[in-house]
Design a protein around this motif. Structure first.
Motif, PDB file in Angstrom:
ATOM      1  N   SER A   1      -8.161  -3.416   6.386  1.00 13.87           N
ATOM      2  CA  SER A   1      -9.327  -3.688   5.561  1.00 13.87           C
ATOM      3  C   SER A   1      -9.068  -4.785   4.530  1.00 13.87           C
ATOM      4  O   SER A   1      -7.934  -4.980   4.072  1.00 13.87           O
ATOM      5  N   VAL A   2     -10.139  -5.462   4.165  1.00 15.16           N
ATOM      6  CA  VAL A   2     -10.048  -6.488   3.120  1.00 15.16           C
ATOM      7  C   VAL A   2      -9.717  -5.844   1.775  1.00 15.16           C
ATOM      8  O   VAL A   2      -9.063  -6.454   0.929  1.00 15.16           O
ATOM      9  N   ASP A   3     -10.135  -4.594   1.575  1.00 17.05           N
ATOM     10  CA  ASP A   3      -9.779  -3.894   0.337  1.00 17.05           C
ATOM     11  C   ASP A   3      -8.270  -3.747   0.213  1.00 17.05           C
ATOM     12  O   ASP A   3      -7.697  -3.901  -0.876  1.00 17.05           O
ATOM     13  N   THR A   4      -7.606  -3.454   1.320  1.00 15.25           N
ATOM     14  CA  THR A   4      -6.138  -3.381   1.312  1.00 15.25           C
ATOM     15  C   THR A   4      -5.539  -4.744   0.992  1.00 15.25           C
ATOM     16  O   THR A   4      -4.595  -4.855   0.205  1.00 15.25           O
ATOM     17  N   ALA A   5      -6.100  -5.788   1.586  1.00 13.51           N
ATOM     18  CA  ALA A   5      -5.627  -7.148   1.317  1.00 13.51           C
ATOM     19  C   ALA A   5      -5.801  -7.506  -0.153  1.00 13.51           C
ATOM     20  O   ALA A   5      -4.938  -8.171  -0.747  1.00 13.51           O
ATOM     21  N   ARG A   6      -6.897  -7.075  -0.755  1.00 15.70           N
ATOM     22  CA  ARG A   6      -7.141  -7.376  -2.170  1.00 15.70           C
ATOM     23  C   ARG A   6      -6.037  -6.796  -3.053  1.00 15.70           C
ATOM     24  O   ARG A   6      -5.498  -7.484  -3.931  1.00 15.70           O
ATOM     25  N   GLU A   7      -5.693  -5.543  -2.823  1.00 17.93           N
ATOM     26  CA  GLU A   7      -4.642  -4.919  -3.629  1.00 17.93           C
ATOM     27  C   GLU A   7      -3.295  -5.586  -3.388  1.00 17.93           C
ATOM     28  O   GLU A   7      -2.496  -5.753  -4.313  1.00 17.93           O
ATOM     29  N   ALA A   8      -3.053  -5.981  -2.147  1.00 23.73           N
ATOM     30  CA  ALA A   8      -1.791  -6.649  -1.822  1.00 23.73           C
ATOM     31  C   ALA A   8      -1.690  -8.005  -2.514  1.00 23.73           C
ATOM     32  O   ALA A   8      -0.628  -8.380  -3.027  1.00 23.73           O
ATOM     33  N   LEU A   9      -2.790  -8.764  -2.528  1.00 20.64           N
ATOM     34  CA  LEU A   9      -2.779 -10.072  -3.187  1.00 20.64           C
ATOM     35  C   LEU A   9      -2.530  -9.940  -4.682  1.00 20.64           C
ATOM     36  O   LEU A   9      -1.856 -10.782  -5.291  1.00 20.64           O
ATOM     37  N   LYS A  10      -3.058  -8.906  -5.290  1.00 19.61           N
ATOM     38  CA  LYS A  10      -2.788  -8.673  -6.712  1.00 19.61           C
ATOM     39  C   LYS A  10      -1.294  -8.487  -6.960  1.00 19.61           C
ATOM     40  O   LYS A  10      -0.752  -8.968  -7.961  1.00 19.61           O
ATOM     41  N   ILE A  11      -0.645  -7.785  -6.049  1.00 23.04           N
ATOM     42  CA  ILE A  11       0.801  -7.569  -6.174  1.00 23.04           C
ATOM     43  C   ILE A  11       1.551  -8.877  -5.972  1.00 23.04           C
ATOM     44  O   ILE A  11       2.443  -9.235  -6.747  1.00 23.04           O
ATOM     45  N   ILE A  12       1.209  -9.618  -4.939  1.00 17.39           N
ATOM     46  CA  ILE A  12       1.926 -10.852  -4.619  1.00 17.39           C
ATOM     47  C   ILE A  12       1.854 -11.852  -5.760  1.00 17.39           C
ATOM     48  O   ILE A  12       2.855 -12.479  -6.134  1.00 17.39           O
ATOM     49  N   PHE A  13       0.679 -12.020  -6.345  1.00 16.87           N
ATOM     50  CA  PHE A  13       0.484 -13.080  -7.331  1.00 16.87           C
ATOM     51  C   PHE A  13       0.545 -12.600  -8.779  1.00 16.87           C
ATOM     52  O   PHE A  13       0.225 -13.372  -9.683  1.00 16.87           O
ATOM     53  N   ALA A  14       0.979 -11.383  -9.007  1.00 10.45           N
ATOM     54  CA  ALA A  14       1.063 -10.857 -10.373  1.00 10.45           C
ATOM     55  C   ALA A  14       1.956 -11.751 -11.246  1.00 10.45           C
ATOM     56  O   ALA A  14       3.122 -11.983 -10.921  1.00 10.45           O
ATOM     57  N   GLY A  15       1.396 -12.259 -12.325  1.00  6.41           N
ATOM     58  CA  GLY A  15       2.171 -13.068 -13.263  1.00  6.41           C
ATOM     59  C   GLY A  15       2.459 -14.483 -12.813  1.00  6.41           C
ATOM     60  O   GLY A  15       3.164 -15.222 -13.514  1.00  6.41           O
ATOM     61  N   ILE A  16       1.941 -14.893 -11.664  1.00 13.13           N
ATOM     62  CA  ILE A  16       2.209 -16.230 -11.125  1.00 13.13           C
ATOM     63  C   ILE A  16       1.021 -17.141 -11.430  1.00 13.13           C
ATOM     64  O   ILE A  16      -0.126 -16.801 -11.141  1.00 13.13           O
ATOM     65  N   LYS A  17       1.282 -18.288 -12.041  1.00 15.78           N
ATOM     66  CA  LYS A  17       0.231 -19.221 -12.457  1.00 15.78           C
ATOM     67  C   LYS A  17      -0.101 -20.261 -11.394  1.00 15.78           C
ATOM     68  O   LYS A  17      -1.138 -20.917 -11.460  1.00 15.78           O
ATOM     69  N   THR A  18       0.770 -20.457 -10.414  1.00 19.43           N
ATOM     70  CA  THR A  18       0.513 -21.439  -9.354  1.00 19.43           C
ATOM     71  C   THR A  18      -0.784 -21.101  -8.630  1.00 19.43           C
ATOM     72  O   THR A  18      -1.021 -19.930  -8.306  1.00 19.43           O
ATOM     73  N   PRO A  19      -1.645 -22.092  -8.359  1.00 18.89           N
ATOM     74  CA  PRO A  19      -2.885 -21.815  -7.626  1.00 18.89           C
ATOM     75  C   PRO A  19      -2.624 -21.079  -6.316  1.00 18.89           C
ATOM     76  O   PRO A  19      -1.698 -21.413  -5.580  1.00 18.89           O
ATOM     77  N   SER A  20      -3.448 -20.080  -6.060  1.00 22.96           N
ATOM     78  CA  SER A  20      -3.266 -19.205  -4.898  1.00 22.96           C
ATOM     79  C   SER A  20      -4.331 -19.473  -3.846  1.00 22.96           C
ATOM     80  O   SER A  20      -5.443 -19.897  -4.147  1.00 22.96           O
ATOM     81  N   CYS A  21      -3.972 -19.196  -2.597  1.00 21.91           N
ATOM     82  CA  CYS A  21      -4.864 -19.464  -1.475  1.00 21.91           C
ATOM     83  C   CYS A  21      -4.696 -18.372  -0.433  1.00 21.91           C
ATOM     84  O   CYS A  21      -3.592 -17.844  -0.253  1.00 21.91           O
TER      85      CYS A  21
END
Length: 297
Positions: free
Chosen positions: A163-183
């Motif tokens: 699910s995209v909901d699972t992906a949303r939570e995963a992306l929050k973890i991956i990019f936590a505290g990272i300022k580089t633009p995300s894609c």
């Protein structure tokens, strides 16, 4: 977001692997392949390049380095790699140009490709979260190198397998505290997931358009909340090279839908399965078409 120009051209990721020969290849058989992929992207005129992703397929490149995974089976608690996975090749690319995209295979796509043979995880969603935590470490390493964008590849999302909901939570973890633009990059038809996909917590939404043309109308009807849009305007699945004029028409439709100031131009997906000559020509014509459209605006 520091972009090199209006409507910058970029790549989704992979380039054909052309290994080197001779004594140096005994030490690192892929060093020449990285150098070749970087040089060909620049020769084609790509504004934001990748390292070429030439060392392995998108799944094995990551899972082979993570504790808790053997071959493609989860056998224990998944942890971060003991050293950076992609940073060495990315650093080389950065010696050749300021604008480089770091690329991670997304945790949903990785989890879908894995078998689970341990009671530690009750389901694939739990696997996704630990994979995301492992990828967070790699994302931090990439951010420290100074890449312009960190892209997460999640082709699996359009299938509905995770699910995209699972992906949303995963992306929050991956990019936590990272300022580089995300894609995030997703292949396939987005109709069923468009509402949730466009709300994912990233700066750039990259989608397949040249093959899945319905995606343009689907996305253009949504509030994208200031996100940039990566428009796949070259067919990565077709060995035939489109004409510059055909690519221009696709780009212009994307300009009309989202505005030139809001888009990046790239192929639908990676080009690894093509010959080096075809991959180069696809990128070169894409760059010519983009420059032509810039000039006409």
């Amino acid at each position: 977001m520091d972009l090199p120009c209006l409507m910058p051209t970029t790549v989704v990721g992979s380039f054909p692997c052309v290994k080197g020969t001779g004594l140096s290849s005994l030490i690192d058989p892929y060093k020449k392949a990285v150098q070749f992929a970087v040089a060909e992207q620049l020769r084609a005129g790509v504004d934001i390049i990748s390292d070429g992703q030439v060392r392995s397929d998108m799944v094995q490149a990551f899972v082979s380095k993570l504790p808790g995974i053997s071959e493609k089976t989860v056998v224990g608690r998944i942890g971060a790699a003991d050293k950076p996975i992609t940073v060495g090749d990315t650093k080389y690319a950065l010696t050749q140009t300021k604008y480089v995209k770091g690329i991670l295979t997304g945790p949903c796509t990785l989890a879908y490709a894995l078998q689970v043979n341990t009671p530690i995880y009750r389901n694939k969603e739990e696997v996704v979260m630990d994979l995301a935590a492992a990828l967070h470490q790699e994302a931090k390493f990439l951010a420290e190198t100074g890449v312009s964008i960190i892209q997460v590849d999640e082709p699996i999302l359009s299938t509905g397998a995770i699910s995209v909901d699972t992906a949303r939570e995963a992306l929050k973890i991956i990019f936590a505290g990272i300022k580089t633009p995300s894609c995030i990059h997703t292949c396939g038809m987005l109709g069923e997931i468009a509402d949730s996909w466009t709300k994912l917590p990233v700066d750039i939404l990259d989608f397949e358009y040249a093959v899945s043309m319905e995606n343009l109308s689907v996305l253009s009807k949504r509030d994208l909340a200031g996100k940039k849009i990566g428009c796949g305007c070259v067919k990565s699945s077709d060995p035939n090279v489109e004409s510059v004029e055909e690519i221009e028409r696709r780009i212009m439709l994307c300009v009309d839908a989202f505005g030139a100031e809001n888009i990046l131009i790239d192929p639908d997906c990676g080009l690894r399965m093509h010959t080096p000559e075809t991959a180069f020509e696809k990128l070169a014509r894409m760059c010519i078409a983009t420059r032509n459209v810039r000039g006409a605006l």
